[in-house]
Design an enzyme around this catalytic site. Structure first.
Site, PDB file in Angstrom:
ATOM      1  N   GLU A 232       5.419 -71.255  -8.711  1.00 15.80           N
ATOM      2  CA  GLU A 232       6.123 -71.049  -9.980  1.00 15.80           C
ATOM      3  C   GLU A 232       7.546 -71.608  -9.952  1.00 15.80           C
ATOM      4  O   GLU A 232       8.503 -70.949 -10.362  1.00 15.80           O
ATOM      5  CB  GLU A 232       6.123 -69.568 -10.397  1.00 15.80           C
ATOM      6  CG  GLU A 232       4.807 -69.146 -11.016  1.00 15.80           C
ATOM      7  CD  GLU A 232       4.889 -67.827 -11.797  1.00 15.80           C
ATOM      8  OE1 GLU A 232       5.971 -67.500 -12.321  1.00 15.80           O
ATOM      9  OE2 GLU A 232       3.858 -67.145 -11.881  1.00 15.80           O
TER      10      GLU A 232
ATOM     11  N   ASP B 209       0.154 -67.904  -3.586  1.00 18.91           N
ATOM     12  CA  ASP B 209      -0.224 -66.830  -4.508  1.00 18.91           C
ATOM     13  C   ASP B 209      -1.659 -67.096  -4.941  1.00 18.91           C
ATOM     14  O   ASP B 209      -1.918 -67.969  -5.766  1.00 18.91           O
ATOM     15  CB  ASP B 209       0.724 -66.823  -5.704  1.00 18.91           C
ATOM     16  CG  ASP B 209       0.350 -65.774  -6.752  1.00 18.91           C
ATOM     17  OD1 ASP B 209      -0.583 -64.986  -6.503  1.00 18.91           O
ATOM     18  OD2 ASP B 209       0.989 -65.756  -7.824  1.00 18.91           O
TER      19      ASP B 209
END
Length: 429
Positions: free
Chosen positions: A218, A328
């Site tokens: 991200e 993730d």
């Protein structure tokens, strides 16, 4: 809450980059979701997935936002949110509070980029040398002074919450002995609230621990620019340059950068891929990989496809090379079991070190209130998988795993909605 047109346009551009909507349509979509960027993205992709399933379409996303009535969209959003409550859905309330001075801190000169490698699209940025003076503000670490009140430090990576962390002062890894230290972290660049303070805390964590490898998920462009300015002595390889993407940092004083590539996930609707960086350390070839697998419970099947892809790439790494994945995964344990578990040569770092409950939950809204969830949940979304070199020495020996980023900052947020993972392997000749 009143927001300036500049901030609305910034959010709209980011949403448009990720969703492929036009910017005016992206702004309308954000307005319908009260400018909650992560909630809008989750809702957008949930609706796109449901629409594709219903019509048995191929992977191309059909834009349904402006072709459906507002009432129908609201009903679908409500239904999806009710379905996902309590299962660790990644949603963030965006409160844009970046002032002019913070914007200037995030605004950098154009970065000179090396040519992209054949058949892939990573960007490689050569950061300044270890010898240069770092801009990162000094950190006061708990235990270094008698009095270390909250006002004295912004980022501490010591785990003070009950149940967090496994590596104390008497159990620090012997980095000088030739081991490998890795940090993996979803830094939640999609949440713009307190972003400069949170980014500074992440960079402080790197300055404190000096990991050999850092895997980020991200990342957005302003965050990447901030890393370039404040992270010293590392190569920076990104998994994209639009919207949000992954990145890998390599310490130049220890690791040689041999190559890099991006493996696309053909049916992703969330711009996800697998970033691979090939390196060498003390005569050992290493493949480091990171990814951000598809989000939300509804995308379990796509997430499992992506998991199979990354496991295949770990398995297919050269026998003379060790392979380490960190990222993730958004995985629930049953999703791993449903594909038959991990191949026998691939190990889960957390499991290998004894499955300690102290380091189990990297997504924990019982403690981390960045997103303001009223329904509390915790999951082991962030994972590390590794496979040692099969016919070569030295060997990778897992040593320790701890959680970082567990201290709240002065802005009353944590560095991210995820805890970071700091892992260490010893090397045995």
């Amino acid at each position: 809450m009143e927001r300036g047109k500049t901030k609305e346009n910034e959010l709209g551009k980011l949403f448009a980059d990720v969703s492929s909507l036009s910017q005016p349509d992206a702004i309308k979509w954000l307005q319908k979701h009260n400018w909650n960027l992560q909630k809008a993205l989750d809702s957008y992709f949930e609706i796109a997935v449901g629409s594709a399933r219903a019509s048995k379409q191929k992977p191309a996303v059909k834009i349904v936002g402006e072709t459906s009535s507002s009432k129908h969209i609201e009903e679908m959003n409500h239904e999806r949110m009710q379905e996902n409550l309590g299962v660790g859905v990644e949603e963030a309330t965006i409160t844009v509070t970046i002032g002019q001075s913070d914007e200037e801190e995030f605004a950098e000169d154009q970065i000179e980029q090396e040519p992209k490698s054949e058949g892939a699209t990573p960007i490689v940025i050569d950061l300044v040398s270890d010898e240069e003076q770092s801009d990162i503000e000094e950190i006061t670490i708990p235990g270094d002074a008698e009095d270390h009140g909250k006002g004295q430090f912004e980022a501490s990576t010591e785990n003070t919450h009950s149940g967090l962390g496994t590596m104390g002062a008497n159990n620090e890894p012997d980095v000088a002995g030739g081991g490998i230290t890795m940090l993996s972290w979803n830094i939640d660049g999609l949440d713009l609230e307190c972003l400069p303070q949170r980014a500074r805390a992440v960079c402080n964590t790197i300055a404190l621990h000096r990991p050999d490898v850092v895997c980020f998920q991200e990342v957005i462009e302003p965050y990447r620019d901030y890393l370039v300015k404040h992270t010293r002595g590392y190569h920076l390889v990104t998994g994209g340059d639009e919207g949000y993407y992954t990145a890998i940092l390599l310490k130049k004083s220890r690791l040689d950068l041999l190559g890099h590539e991006i493996i696309p996930y053909p049916t992703t609707r969330m711009m996800r891929n697998l970033l691979i960086v090939k390196t060498r350390l003390l005569g050992l070839d290493l493949c480091f990989m990171t990814s951000h697998l598809e989000s939300t419970r509804a995308c379990a099947k796509e997430r499992q496809k992506q998991l199979k892809c990354l496991l295949k790439n770990i398995e297919s790494a050269p026998q003379s090379s060790a392979a380490i994945f960190a990222g993730d995964t958004n995985l629930r344990d049953k999703e791993v079991s449903e594909i038959g578990g991990l191949p026998w040569r691939i190990h889960d770092m957390w499991v290998t070190l004894g499955s300690s409950p102290d380091t189990q939950y990297t997504w924990d809204t019982f403690v981390n209130d960045n997103l303001g969830h009223s329904n509390k949940s915790h999951f082991r979304f962030d994972r590390i998988y590794f496979r040692g070199a099969l016919d070569f020495s030295p060997k990778l020996l897992p040593h320790s795993l701890r959680l970082v980023g567990t201290e709240q900052l002065m802005c009353e947020m944590f560095p991210s909605d995820h805890w970071g993972m700091l892992a260490h392997w010893d090397l045995e000749q």
